[in-house]
Motif scaffolding. Structure first.
Motif: not given
Length: 252
Positions: A183-185, A189, A236, A239-241, A248-250
């Protein structure tokens, strides 16, 4: 060597040995054939034996744990495996494919030219046809495995490059425990998130709760929250947030 020899190997050696013996028994029946298809099949069967012997020789303990056909687990981008790659992918595989095509042409000629040495009444006709179909099946399987292996190895290679770039950002710092979760980056990224030089006026890192000091390096999230590089990168990887506002880190 004995530990690397499996039941599958025993079955393969028995099947091929039986086929070779059967071929020699019928050897004189092929004197009328337009092409030496019996010689073709003999060489093909011996080639399969050679391939399997090489797999057993080069198989490692790690391969035994993960993959019966350990040869396809090689990392194409590591120099230690270049010799294996050349032998299997660069030499044996193309030769086997070309040899299969040649045998197909010879088989078709022998079934159409008089006298027919491989007539429909002759059991050897089905014998050769079965082996030719098997060779095509093996060619398709090997092609699929090689392509899949190449894709996986390329992805691993790119990950290693991105991982190295990420480590370079920790210059002068103690790198965190590198464990990337599903679920991480990815390293790529994380690297794209900007780094700024901060001071005590920028508040505290909400992860470790330590205040920023002069000339500290902080990674800036898309939501504008700032964290110590080591603190946020470790987060990160799993996690992705943003840990504070959950944005969210998009990155576009």
């Amino acid at each position: 060597m004995c530990q690397k020899f499996s039941c599958n190997d025993l079955f393969i050696f028995f099947a091929i040995s039986y086929s070779i013996l059967n071929l020699f028994i019928e050897w004189d029946n092929f004197t009328q054939c337009a092409r030496p298809i019996h010689c073709w099949l003999l060489i093909a069967l011996l080639g399969i034996l050679l391939y399997r012997v090489l797999v057993i020789i080069f198989k490692t303990d790690e391969d035994d744990d993960d993959d019966e056909m350990g040869i396809f687990k090689i990392n194409l981008f590591k120099s230690g495996y270049k010799a294996h790659t050349i032998i299997y992918v660069g030499i044996l595989y193309p030769l086997f494919t070309i040899w299969t095509l040649l045998g197909t042409v010879w088989y078709l000629e022998d079934t159409t030219v008089e006298p027919k040495c491989l007539s429909s009444e002759n059991s050897m006709d089905w014998y050769f046809l079965t082996w030719i179909i098997s060779f095509y099946a093996m060619t398709i399987i090997f092609t699929t495995i090689i392509l899949y292996s190449a894709i996986i190895n390329y992805r691993n290679y790119m990950f290693e490059q991105q991982f190295t770039s990420l480590l370079n950002q920790y210059e002068g710092l103690e790198a965190p425990d590198m464990r990337f979760g599903i679920n991480g980056l990815s390293p790529e990224q994380i690297i794209k998130l900007p780094i700024e030089t901060v001071n005590e006026n920028d508040g505290v890192c909400s992860i470790c709760l330590d205040g920023f000091i002069e000339q500290d390096k902080a990674r800036v999230m898309p939501c504008s929250h700032k964290y110590h590089i080591l603190c946020i990168d470790k987060w990160l990887m799993q996690h992705s947030s943003c840990p504070l506002c959950k944005v969210e880190c998009t990155l576009n």
